[in-house]
Scaffold this active site. Structure first.
Site, mmCIF file in Angstrom:
data_model
loop_
_atom_site.group_PDB
_atom_site.id
_atom_site.type_symbol
_atom_site.label_atom_id
_atom_site.label_comp_id
_atom_site.label_asym_id
_atom_site.label_seq_id
_atom_site.Cartn_x
_atom_site.Cartn_y
_atom_site.Cartn_z
ATOM 1 N N ARG A 226 0.842 -1.214 0.000
ATOM 2 C CA ARG A 226 0.000 0.000 0.000
ATOM 3 C C ARG A 226 0.869 1.252 0.000
ATOM 4 O O ARG A 226 2.095 1.167 0.004
ATOM 5 C CB ARG A 226 -0.916 -0.009 1.219
ATOM 6 N N LYS A 304 5.838 8.543 20.235
ATOM 7 C CA LYS A 304 5.659 8.924 21.648
ATOM 8 C C LYS A 304 6.812 9.861 21.974
ATOM 9 O O LYS A 304 7.907 9.695 21.430
ATOM 10 C CB LYS A 304 5.796 7.711 22.593
ATOM 11 N N TYR A 362 11.843 7.324 15.199
ATOM 12 C CA TYR A 362 11.681 7.386 13.741
ATOM 13 C C TYR A 362 12.777 8.264 13.113
ATOM 14 O O TYR A 362 13.422 7.880 12.133
ATOM 15 C CB TYR A 362 10.297 7.950 13.444
ATOM 16 N N THR A 397 -0.927 9.891 2.441
ATOM 17 C CA THR A 397 -1.096 8.435 2.605
ATOM 18 C C THR A 397 -1.837 8.176 3.911
ATOM 19 O O THR A 397 -2.159 9.111 4.647
ATOM 20 C CB THR A 397 0.265 7.706 2.714
HETATM 21 N N1 LIG Z 1 3.674 9.116 4.058
HETATM 22 C C1 LIG Z 1 4.577 10.048 4.308
HETATM 23 O O1 LIG Z 1 4.241 11.233 4.378
HETATM 24 C C2 LIG Z 1 6.031 9.682 4.505
HETATM 25 C C3 LIG Z 1 6.918 10.732 4.778
HETATM 26 C C4 LIG Z 1 8.251 10.427 4.945
HETATM 27 C C5 LIG Z 1 8.700 9.131 4.828
HETATM 28 N N2 LIG Z 1 7.825 8.117 4.568
HETATM 29 C C6 LIG Z 1 8.374 6.760 4.468
HETATM 30 O O2 LIG Z 1 7.945 6.158 3.271
HETATM 31 C C7 LIG Z 1 7.856 4.750 3.422
HETATM 32 C C8 LIG Z 1 6.470 4.268 3.019
HETATM 33 O O3 LIG Z 1 5.526 4.979 3.794
HETATM 34 P P1 LIG Z 1 3.935 4.881 3.587
HETATM 35 O O4 LIG Z 1 3.398 6.202 3.947
HETATM 36 O O5 LIG Z 1 3.624 4.303 2.268
HETATM 37 O O6 LIG Z 1 3.578 3.860 4.779
HETATM 38 P P2 LIG Z 1 2.511 2.684 4.859
HETATM 39 O O7 LIG Z 1 2.359 2.375 6.313
HETATM 40 O O8 LIG Z 1 1.295 3.005 4.070
HETATM 41 O O9 LIG Z 1 3.261 1.473 4.134
HETATM 42 C C9 LIG Z 1 4.380 0.830 4.693
HETATM 43 C C10 LIG Z 1 4.373 -0.631 4.240
HETATM 44 O O10 LIG Z 1 5.505 -1.279 4.856
HETATM 45 C C11 LIG Z 1 5.088 -2.547 5.294
HETATM 46 N N3 LIG Z 1 5.926 -3.046 6.389
HETATM 47 C C12 LIG Z 1 6.000 -2.555 7.644
HETATM 48 N N4 LIG Z 1 6.780 -3.348 8.407
HETATM 49 C C13 LIG Z 1 7.216 -4.351 7.609
HETATM 50 C C14 LIG Z 1 8.046 -5.488 7.827
HETATM 51 N N5 LIG Z 1 8.562 -5.759 9.027
HETATM 52 N N6 LIG Z 1 8.282 -6.321 6.797
HETATM 53 C C15 LIG Z 1 7.745 -6.085 5.567
HETATM 54 N N7 LIG Z 1 6.939 -5.020 5.305
HETATM 55 C C16 LIG Z 1 6.677 -4.169 6.324
HETATM 56 C C17 LIG Z 1 3.660 -2.309 5.774
HETATM 57 O O11 LIG Z 1 2.922 -3.542 5.884
HETATM 58 C C18 LIG Z 1 3.124 -1.368 4.723
HETATM 59 O O12 LIG Z 1 2.504 -2.045 3.649
HETATM 60 C C19 LIG Z 1 8.188 4.477 4.887
HETATM 61 O O13 LIG Z 1 9.551 4.125 5.001
HETATM 62 C C20 LIG Z 1 7.918 5.820 5.557
HETATM 63 O O14 LIG Z 1 8.659 5.972 6.737
HETATM 64 C C21 LIG Z 1 6.490 8.383 4.415
#
Ligand SMILES: NC(=O)c1ccc[n+]([C@@H]2O[C@H](COP(=O)([O-])OP(=O)(O)OC[C@H]3O[C@@H](n4cnc5c(N)ncnc54)[C@H](O)[C@@H]3O)[C@@H](O)[C@H]2O)c1
Length: 456
Positions: A226, A304, A362, A397
């Site tokens: 996702r 947290k 994080y 997201t």
């Molecule tokens: N959404 C944002 O604004 C944002 C901003 C900065 C960074 N990010 C980074 O982008 C990346 C994706 O974020 P997102 O918003 O799509 O998050 P999301 O939570 O929608 O998707 C993350 C996916 O990683 C999978 N995952 C988690 N732990 C896992 C594990 N142990 N093994 C295998 N898969 C695992 C989850 O099941 C999930 O499908 C992440 O690294 C997040 O930190 C997101």
């Protein structure tokens, strides 16, 4: 997540109201559709005296279907009205001291108001570390202030970037300069602004078709069920890759849907289990015999404030977001599954650059990802494997949908685009770093944050 405010502003009635009240005015961004021209108009190309990059850049633009215009000959359109440009491109590599910076003013001042919406500004220079004298290094470093300010000033979805190109360039440098210009000029970089990209020396291979820059590449995407990971899988497959989509078993159905949609394969695996790296390596070896691109996207938050955070929250976040990446890299490299020309792209975050209240775990993990890029890129250069990261800002997201409304609105608007990015924006940036043509781009951290004020 939809940004209702942005949709309202982009409607006719909304636009008028917002202008009258002086509210944020998020523009509709130009995003990539295969086959689109790279720019909405010609590019004005200028150079400081003695610049070494204008000539190759003009060739690249012409080859990419962009019409380069000369600052003297090109300022009036065919109908006699002032010419408007899809991009202003300036070779500043010839500037050798601070007095030479005046040439920037002379080029940009008369054309500052001639850039089309979602147009591009690109300044090219020499990495300060490679400059012959302290004065030259000072002047080249100064370019960053110009591009970052233009990114904040021009508005209407116009982005501005600084591209430092090594002096010790080879054929790979030129190919990666082309891949970088194609990314930065086109709609793929809609939400990338105020960035500094370094193109070094290295091996890079131009694609037969720039509409399929990943043709035949085997690409692993973690966290693909996702959000950003699902968008990534789709973008990489669109660009020609064979995608191996990985996520936890609990996300199996969503993962299968993504893999089926793009004709890829699904691997259900929790990256934190002790045998995950070996099982993954076995799978890749048996199915493909290699993996050309590894995208470490899986990530979690367990927020947290530090005083209230239990050790589990700390451990889980460091393990998923950072340590699992290290373990997987180690096993894939040890077993020689990432061949020459391979790419590692990791997902960091602006929280890893700026820090964030309630996110010590994080931000530590995401700053660690930047450390991984810094430390691994020089080590893997000899193997011709590049290592880069993208640092997303506010992306629409499920992760950001959970943020309380007031904070969410602030996060969305506090950037040069006055809006959040889309998962596809992060995916496009990762795609560019993964291209075989981008091999001479290594050790970079590129923010996909609309030039967020956080950590700017
Ligand atoms: N959404 C944002 O604004 C944002 C901003 C900065 C960074 N990010 C980074 O982008 C990346 C994706 O974020 P997102 O918003 O799509 O998050 P999301 O939570 O929608 O998707 C993350 C996916 O990683 C999978 N995952 C988690 N732990 C896992 C594990 N142990 N093994 C295998 N898969 C695992 C989850 O099941 C999930 O499908 C992440 O690294 C997040 O930190 C997101």
């Amino acid at each position: 997540m939809t940004d209702r405010y942005a949709s309202f502003v982009q409607s006719g009635a909304g636009r008028a109201l917002v202008k009258r009240l002086g509210l944020p005015d998020p523009p509709r961004l130009r995003r990539h559709t295969p086959g689109d021209p790279l720019l909405p108009g010609p590019a004005l190309v200028g150079a400081a005296d003695g610049g070494r990059l204008a000539e190759p850049v003009t060739k690249i633009l012409t080859f990419a279907g962009v019409e380069p215009r000369d600052p003297v000959a090109g300022t009036t359109a065919a109908d006699g009205t002032p010419q408007r440009y899809g991009a202003l491109v300036y070779d500043a590599s010839g500037i050798t001291d601070s007095t030479g910076l005046r040439q920037l003013y002379d080029f940009f001042h008369p054309h500052a108001r001639s850039v089309l919406p979602s147009g591009r500004v690109i300044v090219l220079g020499t990495p300060p570390t490679e400059c012959a004298t302290p004065r030259e290094a000072t002047a080249q470093r100064a370019l960053e202030g110009l591009t970052r300010s233009i990114g904040k000033e021009f508005g209407r979805g116009v982005t501005a970037q600084l591209v430092y190109v090594t002096r010790d360039g080879d054929a790979g440098t030129l190919t990666s300069l082309e891949s970088t210009l194609r990314f930065l000029l086109g709609g793929r970089s809609a939400y990338v602004s105020g960035q500094v990209v370094r193109v070094g020396a290295g091996t890079a291979t131009a694609p037969a078709d720039w509409n399929r820059p990943l043709d035949g590449q085997v690409v692993l995407v973690t966290g693909a069920a996702r959000g950003i990971g699902a968008a990534l899988a789709k973008v990489l497959a669109r660009d020609g890759a064979q995608v191996v989509a990985l996520d936890v078993p609990a996300a199996g159905d969503a993962l299968a849907a993504v893999a089926n949609e793009i004709g890829g394969t699904a691997v259900q695996l929790d990256l934190t289990t002790p045998d995950a790296p070996t099982r993954l390596a076995d799978h890749l070896a048996a199915r493909h015999g290699r993996v050309d691109v590894v995208v470490h996207n899986a990530g979690i938050t367990r927020d947290k404030t530090l005083g209230r955070m239990d050790a589990d929250r700390w451990d889980q976040v460091i393990d998923v977001n950072l340590s699992s990446q290290e373990r997987i890299n180690d096993v894939l490299l040890e077993r020689d599954l990432i061949p020459a020309g391979g790419r590692i792209v990791a997902v960091s975050s602006i929280a890893g650059i700026a820090g964030n209240r309630g996110q010590t775990n994080y931000a530590t993990s995401k700053a660690g990802v930047i450390g991984l890029v810094d430390s691994l890129a020089p080590v893997l250069r000899e193997r011709q494997v590049s290592v880069n990261a993208v640092a997303p800002g506010f992306i629409e997201t499920r992760l950001t949908a959970r943020i309380p409304l007031a904070l969410r609105e602030a996060g969305r608007r506090m950037n040069s685009m006055s809006q959040g990015g889309l998962p596809v924006d992060v995916a496009e940036a990762i795609g560019w770093l993964a291209w075989p043509a981008s091999g001479a781009v290594s050790g970079n951290v590129v923010r996909v944050c609309g030039q967020s004020l956080l950590g700017a």
